[in-house]
Write a protein that holds these residues in place. Sequence first.
Motif, PDB file in Angstrom:
ATOM      1  N   ASP A 251       6.219   8.482  -3.097  1.00 33.97           N
ATOM      2  CA  ASP A 251       6.711   9.609  -2.297  1.00 33.97           C
ATOM      3  C   ASP A 251       6.644   9.357  -0.781  1.00 33.97           C
ATOM      4  OD1 ASP A 251       3.929   9.659  -2.342  1.00 33.97           O
ATOM      5  OD2 ASP A 251       3.816  11.848  -2.258  1.00 33.97           O
ATOM      6  N   ASP A 252       6.234   8.161  -0.361  1.00 33.72           N
ATOM      7  CA  ASP A 252       6.207   7.835   1.070  1.00 33.72           C
ATOM      8  C   ASP A 252       7.622   7.862   1.642  1.00 33.72           C
ATOM      9  OD1 ASP A 252       3.476   7.439   1.262  1.00 33.72           O
ATOM     10  OD2 ASP A 252       3.593   5.246   1.111  1.00 33.72           O
TER      11      ASP A 252
ATOM     12  N   GLN B 111       0.823  -1.208   0.000  1.00 32.51           N
ATOM     13  CA  GLN B 111       0.000   0.000   0.000  1.00 32.51           C
ATOM     14  C   GLN B 111       0.862   1.264   0.000  1.00 32.51           C
ATOM     15  OE1 GLN B 111      -2.556  -0.349   3.406  1.00 32.51           O
ATOM     16  NE2 GLN B 111      -3.265  -2.366   2.819  1.00 32.51           N
ATOM     17  N   THR B 112       2.103   1.161  -0.481  1.00 33.53           N
ATOM     18  CA  THR B 112       2.995   2.312  -0.445  1.00 33.53           C
ATOM     19  C   THR B 112       2.846   3.156  -1.702  1.00 33.53           C
ATOM     20  OG1 THR B 112       4.814   1.091  -1.453  1.00 33.53           O
ATOM     21  CG2 THR B 112       4.662   1.045   0.948  1.00 33.53           C
ATOM     22  N   ARG B 113       3.244   4.414  -1.563  1.00 35.43           N
ATOM     23  CA  ARG B 113       3.271   5.338  -2.679  1.00 35.43           C
ATOM     24  C   ARG B 113       4.739   5.734  -2.904  1.00 35.43           C
ATOM     25  NH1 ARG B 113      -0.725   7.500   0.756  1.00 35.43           N
ATOM     26  NH2 ARG B 113       0.739   9.133   1.277  1.00 35.43           N
TER      27      ARG B 113
END
Length: 127
Positions: A60-61, A56-58
């Motif tokens: 820009d995390d 569930q990462t993006r």
Amino acid sequence: MAFEGLDDDWVVWSEERHKAVLAYRPDVFDSDAFPAPCLPTVYLTKGRRRRHPGDQTRPDDPWFVTLYLEPEVNRPEDRYDSREEAQAGAVELAGRFAAGDVDYRSLYQVPREAYFEKLDELTGRGE
């Protein structure tokens, strides 16, 4: 090696694309003398650690490094811009913990005295 300089008391428990887990002395905290959740761990995660499965990462995390003494007992997380910085931060935190330089007692609302005594013995905090 991703975790170069990692203190000998720590092992890389798992390493994935967006997460790595370091475990402290799994030979001691092996669920016989202490409940399995008492294994001190350092989590390195892209984005905040989530309890839901799946990626569930993006892009820009940020990266986070968190020391857990139990699932609900943790030191406030450290934030990093890159995985390399987070890995170095995880190694540094693990080294400070192994040297007795992390005040783990202050993280508890209900202390576990036998657990603290063993951590004190292993990290040299009782000296």
